[in-house]
Write a protein that holds these residues in place. Structure first.
Motif, mmCIF file in Angstrom:
data_model
loop_
_atom_site.group_PDB
_atom_site.id
_atom_site.type_symbol
_atom_site.label_atom_id
_atom_site.label_comp_id
_atom_site.label_asym_id
_atom_site.label_seq_id
_atom_site.Cartn_x
_atom_site.Cartn_y
_atom_site.Cartn_z
ATOM 1 N N LYS A 146 -3.440 -2.583 -2.285
ATOM 2 C CA LYS A 146 -4.486 -1.565 -2.317
ATOM 3 C C LYS A 146 -3.936 -0.163 -2.583
ATOM 4 C CE LYS A 146 -4.767 -0.663 2.688
ATOM 5 N NZ LYS A 146 -5.693 -0.601 3.835
ATOM 6 N N ASN A 147 -4.821 0.657 -3.163
ATOM 7 C CA ASN A 147 -4.621 2.107 -3.300
ATOM 8 C C ASN A 147 -3.515 2.506 -4.263
ATOM 9 O OD1 ASN A 147 -6.646 2.356 -1.368
ATOM 10 N ND2 ASN A 147 -5.215 2.625 0.326
ATOM 11 N N GLN A 175 -2.174 6.211 -4.941
ATOM 12 C CA GLN A 175 -1.096 6.743 -4.101
ATOM 13 C C GLN A 175 0.286 6.268 -4.545
ATOM 14 O OE1 GLN A 175 -1.768 6.526 0.213
ATOM 15 N NE2 GLN A 175 -3.917 6.093 -0.199
ATOM 16 N N PHE A 220 -6.152 8.487 4.358
ATOM 17 C CA PHE A 220 -5.576 7.906 3.149
ATOM 18 C C PHE A 220 -5.909 6.425 2.987
ATOM 19 C CE2 PHE A 220 -2.956 11.609 4.012
ATOM 20 C CZ PHE A 220 -2.838 12.178 2.754
ATOM 21 N N ASP A 221 -6.689 5.874 3.906
ATOM 22 C CA ASP A 221 -6.922 4.433 3.899
ATOM 23 C C ASP A 221 -7.607 3.952 2.628
ATOM 24 O OD1 ASP A 221 -6.859 1.854 5.263
ATOM 25 O OD2 ASP A 221 -9.039 2.051 5.367
ATOM 26 N N LYS A 222 -8.429 4.808 2.003
ATOM 27 C CA LYS A 222 -9.138 4.400 0.789
ATOM 28 C C LYS A 222 -8.965 5.417 -0.330
ATOM 29 C CE LYS A 222 -12.547 1.428 3.022
ATOM 30 N NZ LYS A 222 -13.990 1.101 3.194
ATOM 31 N N VAL A 223 -7.785 6.011 -0.401
ATOM 32 C CA VAL A 223 -7.484 6.954 -1.478
ATOM 33 C C VAL A 223 -6.720 6.212 -2.570
ATOM 34 C CG1 VAL A 223 -6.253 9.051 -2.123
ATOM 35 C CG2 VAL A 223 -7.438 8.926 0.081
ATOM 36 N N PRO A 224 -7.284 6.063 -3.775
ATOM 37 C CA PRO A 224 -6.588 5.334 -4.843
ATOM 38 C C PRO A 224 -5.473 6.167 -5.461
ATOM 39 C CG PRO A 224 -8.654 6.217 -5.661
ATOM 40 C CD PRO A 224 -8.614 6.539 -4.191
ATOM 41 N N GLU A 253 0.845 -1.190 0.000
ATOM 42 C CA GLU A 253 0.000 0.000 0.000
ATOM 43 C C GLU A 253 0.884 1.245 0.000
ATOM 44 O OE1 GLU A 253 -2.214 0.660 3.665
ATOM 45 O OE2 GLU A 253 -0.928 -0.797 4.686
ATOM 46 N N ASN A 307 -9.178 -1.005 -4.783
ATOM 47 C CA ASN A 307 -9.120 0.448 -4.869
ATOM 48 C C ASN A 307 -7.938 0.961 -5.693
ATOM 49 O OD1 ASN A 307 -10.489 2.817 -4.111
ATOM 50 N ND2 ASN A 307 -8.966 3.257 -2.538
ATOM 51 N N GLN A 308 -7.845 0.477 -6.925
ATOM 52 C CA GLN A 308 -6.806 0.937 -7.847
ATOM 53 C C GLN A 308 -7.405 1.992 -8.785
ATOM 54 O OE1 GLN A 308 -3.678 -0.373 -7.344
ATOM 55 N NE2 GLN A 308 -4.631 -1.570 -5.707
ATOM 56 N N SER A 309 -6.666 3.048 -9.049
ATOM 57 C CA SER A 309 -7.229 4.139 -9.848
ATOM 58 C C SER A 309 -7.370 3.780 -11.322
ATOM 59 C CB SER A 309 -6.373 5.399 -9.705
ATOM 60 O OG SER A 309 -5.069 5.187 -10.202
#
Length: 502
Positions: free
Chosen positions: A275-276, A254, A248-252, A240, A303-305
């Motif tokens: 994740k993220n 990063q 920032f736990d669920k911000v894609p 992560e 949660n990948q952008s």
């Protein structure tokens, strides 16, 4: 005339200002109120700056006040940094607050854990002094880590860039040294730039290891290199970003990706959480002699952008895999290749932006521009796209697409799967590969059934007792699910056996 007008305007301003009462304050009397009595700056890594936190200071009185002093208890030696009503510093004098008004105090920190007797770093913000003194506590947990970062040229000060397979790249990073080819669970790893596994070397990541990537960073497995991630049910390996604050736990987006380059071999991910990032896992090229480029088991990608897992003419085997939200596609098997997934869940409820592509996309081609500027479509063989006991679902009407271009092999078989495919406007009516009545390619599937996810918008893709996937899976050798629950008898479709919520 203009001169007369100017004189008149100045005279009016003087008259108005002369009517204004002088602004005066009274000294603070120790009756300030605060939005919180403790500012918790969430866990940070050593020598990495925190996010910015805020504290609101209220003057509830009917008079404007002046606070003689605001300062950090540890003074200029404090590792905390303040910004009081727009002014940075650590000690402030004569700070005014209007009647029934407030000011903001912003707090940040950067701490070297080696300088601390205790990883819990504290200080106080002191308001006023003597009998009128009030305080607000500051608390931060500082975590030690192993840092991996590229070198910097001592003359030009430019950060080194990777050369992969003899070709220069724009990626900042370096190859891992032999002494760095085992990641343990003793301390987290923080990677700046791209850390690359050299040819003919293996990076082994032990159970319970935690790998954190800075912005524009990731992991590369070069040609003939290998990645082995050996997580277990009780000690998963996590990839992560390096921001640990809950925000920032669920911000894609990063960090970049885990990239298994063409020619890398025998890569394995087991009991892994990714994740993220931008692309969770990017896999290039077919494996050799029937050995997959990637075998991923008991693992989760969230949660990948852009893409959860992206295969490009790759060979991927997946068992008990969950691939969740992604800005484009949860799983894409492109440019042909070989893809075999069993008891896996692909669920894309991405809501950060408009998503037009499905949760699962398979094709056998790529498009490029030749030297004459012409668009060219090149095909590759899709030797296998086999999905058994899988859930393919999401927030779009159509979440499964096979996109074939004539000119190459296109083999696929979908069996005992629950698939979201509501082609209400007949966009795919002429796509022969999406004829679910064709028993040579589709068998015992449930179309547009209810998966009954426990928390689809929280990426909790366990299934409840109302799921249409219950007892509808084909018996396989995968006798336990992602959580270690036995599925020998009456197996459910997807990565999880259903649960009953009372």
């Amino acid at each position: 005339m203009k001169y007369i007008q100017t004189v008149l305007i100045l005279a009016i301003i003087v008259i108005i200002s002369s009517c204004r009462k002088d602004f005066s304050t009274v000294a603070s009397s120790g009756k300030l109120e605060f939005s919180k009595d403790t500012v918790f700056l969430d866990t940070i890594f050593t020598n990495i700056g925190s996010a910015t936190y805020n504290l609101k200071v209220y003057n509830r009185s009917n008079n404007p006040i002046s606070i003689p002093e605001i300062r950090l208890e540890n003074g200029i030696t404090s590792n905390y940094r303040l910004n009081v009503d727009g002014i940075p510093g650590k000690i402030f004098q004569d700070i005014e607050i209007l009647a029934n008004d407030s000011i903001f105090v912003f707090v940040e920190t950067t701490v070297d854990v080696s300088s601390l007797p205790d990883p819990l770093y504290t200080d106080k913000i002191l308001f006023d002094s003597g009998d009128n003194q009030q305080d607000v506590d500051l608390v931060t947990l500082v975590q030690d880590a192993t840092f991996i970062f590229p070198e910097r040229d001592p003359i030009t000060l430019e950060i080194d860039k990777l050369t992969l397979n003899g070709q220069s790249t724009t990626l900042q990073g370096r190859y891992l040294e032999d002494s760095e080819l085992t990641f343990t669970n003793e301390k987290p790893y923080v990677i700046y730039g791209y850390a690359a596994v050299p040819p003919n070397k293996t990076l082994t990541i032990e159970a319970g290891a935690r790998i954190h990537f800075h912005n524009n960073s990731g992991l590369i497995v070069d040609e003939l290199g290998t990645l082995k991630v050996n997580g277990t049910l009780n000690e998963k390996v996590t990839f992560e970003g390096d921001r640990l604050e809950p925000f920032f736990d669920k911000v894609p987006g990063q960090w970049g990706t885990i990239w298994m380059r063409a020619g890398s071999k025998d890569n394995e991910l087991n009991h892994t959480i990714i994740k993220n990032g931008i692309i969770g896992v990017l896999v290039d090229s077919l494996g050799t002699a029937g050995v997959p480029t990637l075998k991923i088991e008991n693992s989760e990608v969230y949660n990948q952008s852009s893409f959860g897992i992206l295969g490009r003419e790759a060979e991927i085997v997946g068992n008990n895999v969950v691939v969740g939200d992604a800005g484009q596609v949860s799983f894409a098997g492109t440019v042909g290749g070989s893809y075999n997934f069993t008891h896996s869940t692909f669920a894309n409820y991405w809501n950060n932006s408009l998503r037009s592509l499905p949760a699962v996309l398979i094709n056998n081609f790529f498009v490029f521009e030749n030297s004459q500027g012409q668009e060219v479509t090149d095909t590759r063989d899709l030797s296998a796209a086999n999905f058994t006991n899988c859930i393919i679902n999401g927030g779009n009407n159509v979440e499964f697409v096979l996109d074939k271009v004539d000119g190459g092999v296109f083999n696929y078989f979908i069996e005992n799967c629950l698939i979201q495919f509501d082609d209400f406007n007949n966009s795919f009516a002429n796509n022969a590969e999406l004829n679910f009545n064709d028993t040579s390619h589709y068998l015992n599937n449930i179309i547009n059934g209810n998966p009954d996810f426990i928390g689809r918008f929280d990426e909790d893709f366990r299934i409840g007792d109302q799921s249409d996937a219950i007892n509808k899976a084909k018996a396989t050798s995968l006798s336990i699910d992602l959580l270690g629950i036995n599925r020998t008898t009456s197996p459910d479709i997807g990565a999880y056996q259903h649960i009953i919520i009372e």
